[in-house]
Scaffold this motif. Sequence first.
Motif, PDB file in Angstrom:
ATOM      1  N   GLY A   1      -3.241   2.493  -5.327  1.00  0.00           N
ATOM      2  CA  GLY A   1      -2.158   2.241  -4.385  1.00  0.00           C
ATOM      3  C   GLY A   1      -2.633   2.103  -2.958  1.00  0.00           C
TER       4      GLY A   1
ATOM      5  N   SER B   1       5.743   7.048 -12.594  1.00  0.00           N
ATOM      6  CA  SER B   1       5.049   8.334 -12.567  1.00  0.00           C
ATOM      7  C   SER B   1       4.732   8.738 -13.997  1.00  0.00           C
TER       8      SER B   1
ATOM      9  N   SER C   1       0.859  -1.197   0.000  1.00  0.00           N
ATOM     10  CA  SER C   1       0.000   0.000   0.000  1.00  0.00           C
ATOM     11  C   SER C   1       0.890   1.240   0.000  1.00  0.00           C
ATOM     12  N   GLU C   2       0.515   2.236  -0.792  1.00  0.00           N
ATOM     13  CA  GLU C   2       1.314   3.447  -0.890  1.00  0.00           C
ATOM     14  C   GLU C   2       0.828   4.460   0.141  1.00  0.00           C
ATOM     15  N   ARG C   3       1.735   4.919   0.960  1.00  0.00           N
ATOM     16  CA  ARG C   3       1.368   5.761   2.091  1.00  0.00           C
ATOM     17  C   ARG C   3       0.615   7.023   1.670  1.00  0.00           C
ATOM     18  N   LYS C   4       1.075   7.685   0.597  1.00  0.00           N
ATOM     19  CA  LYS C   4       0.409   8.911   0.160  1.00  0.00           C
ATOM     20  C   LYS C   4      -1.030   8.640  -0.279  1.00  0.00           C
TER      21      LYS C   4
ATOM     22  N   TYR D   1       7.327  -4.500  -4.368  1.00  0.00           N
ATOM     23  CA  TYR D   1       7.332  -3.906  -5.700  1.00  0.00           C
ATOM     24  C   TYR D   1       6.013  -4.186  -6.397  1.00  0.00           C
ATOM     25  N   HIS D   2       5.667  -3.317  -7.337  1.00  0.00           N
ATOM     26  CA  HIS D   2       4.477  -3.482  -8.166  1.00  0.00           C
ATOM     27  C   HIS D   2       4.868  -4.165  -9.476  1.00  0.00           C
TER      28      HIS D   2
ATOM     29  N   ARG E   1      10.127   0.695  -8.042  1.00  0.00           N
ATOM     30  CA  ARG E   1       9.683   1.998  -7.562  1.00  0.00           C
ATOM     31  C   ARG E   1       8.343   2.313  -8.222  1.00  0.00           C
ATOM     32  N   ILE E   2       7.686   3.333  -7.753  1.00  0.00           N
ATOM     33  CA  ILE E   2       6.400   3.721  -8.306  1.00  0.00           C
ATOM     34  C   ILE E   2       6.620   4.478  -9.605  1.00  0.00           C
TER      35      ILE E   2
ATOM     36  N   TYR F   1      -3.989   1.352 -13.588  1.00  0.00           N
ATOM     37  CA  TYR F   1      -3.121   2.209 -12.779  1.00  0.00           C
ATOM     38  C   TYR F   1      -3.528   3.663 -12.929  1.00  0.00           C
TER      39      TYR F   1
ATOM     40  N   GLY G   1      -2.830  -2.155  -1.744  1.00  0.00           N
ATOM     41  CA  GLY G   1      -1.632  -2.978  -1.737  1.00  0.00           C
ATOM     42  C   GLY G   1      -1.915  -4.416  -2.122  1.00  0.00           C
TER      43      GLY G   1
END
Length: 527
Positions: free
Chosen positions: A363, A524, A76-79, A505-506, A521-522, A341, A366
């Motif tokens: 995100g 962008s 899970s992405e914190r933001k 990782y995704h 990494r995520i 995504y 997770g």
Amino acid sequence: MWRVVETDFLVIGSGLAGLTFSLNAADPFQVIVITAGKINECNSYRAQGGIAVPQDLEGDLRSHLEDTLRAGAGLSERKAVEALLRGGWEALRFLEGVGVPFDRNPEGDYSLGREGAHSRNRILHVGGDRTGKGVMEKMMAAVLSHPKIEVLEETRALDLVLRKGRVIGAVVQAAGKDPFLLLAKGVILATGGIGHLYPYTTNEKGIAGEGMGMAYRAGALLRDMEFIQFHPTALKADESPLPLISEAVRGEGALLLNDRGERFMLQVDERGELASRDIVARAIHREMKEGREVFLDARSVRLFSERFPSITRNLSQHGIHPAHELIPVVPVVHYAMGGVYTDLDGRSSLQGLYAVGEVGSTGVHGANRLASNSLLEAVVFGIRAAKRAREDLLTGSAKRLSFGELSLPYSPKELRSASEKADQSVMEEAKRVMWENVGLERDEKGLRNAKEILRLLQKRLPPLPTPVGHSITTALLIVEGALMRRESRGSHYRSDFPGQEKEAYHLYQGGNHESLMDRKRIASFSN
């Protein structure tokens, strides 16, 4: 010759996310919502447990954040989770603004329930266990009475329409009629998950990953498709969809027992029956693999029929009385954590295409969704996507968009014929293959077998875009992701790779229709 209809926003799907977007995007803009069935035939309407909202912006927000991150198994992405939780009270005000009557205690405060992997009570509900129905009836009434929103029932999307890499609409078809073009300055996927890619699921009929497959065909980036959540406790019965026994029942004190009368969950996790869904589902699955039946013991739950009227009615129809009988349960497919995504405003990797709700991947969830975060996500990100889409239409490239002449590689009659010829037996075989090889436990041999059979099934379908074809594409994406992820994490368990890699990782799929990208990494992007 194509019939053409134009609008500002086209919303594909009538669940909570799609309707939230519609109400927040309409006026002055025109919105058309299409849904393959009736407007209430969606998973949101079936939701039982409730909607998780942090009860303050300090202590409980931190606690809810930690619970979500822990359930997501490092992915899970914190933001994204922070955006979800900080948007909780705005979402709540929006729902109450359309008239949703959340349950309250005698003192007038919210009546709060608790579900698996939550560290405290924070689940708001409506009518006990009729939250989805209570929320959606008010949402549907608001949408159907809105002068700027038109709803087309029994109308499904067959293909996304692109011009110079931008999505500008969809080819859609009303039941029994020729397809037509529905062009829009913003297209919003809100098609839900993948439940009926499997024979046993809690999902509304017809939800089988079409939106994800359609987005992939158009060139959108998808991710984390291997993460499929199995709800631990559906009623063990011979029907589909299977009746759900809400996690809130365990939150009220119900216990899991095997047919020896043993409470086995405390040997698996210190949280017992309130461990995260992936842990509870696998524990039940292993009991059953060893030849033992599993039951939910709710005999100690006070006022069961008042707190859970819908579940009581379902059980009664099956001759089960929870006040003095055990409830036979089985894990079944419930929710897809992966999908198209998007950024935190619902924008996909394709200009003009947004995705909200279960079809998207923000995100937040997770590798394993925390209970009752899905309805919250639908509203929070539905609102965010609507704000962004309105801004894009007022100030971005969509403001100058004109449709003009379009050329498609098929005619309406060819596409209708292809849809009619798509063999439904292909779907039945795909369901069997997915259940046997891509279920709660997976391994290399089973996944490769599934991939081979699904490829053969794909060849039996017409070459043009069809709902069945999109579903088979989505099934293959799930298999590919499960093959690539050579570890066990959250809802994805590989018996041949039972350990978890140190770095989360995704896995990304799509973009160029061929590559599957493993990024540490995520990624962008910007529209």
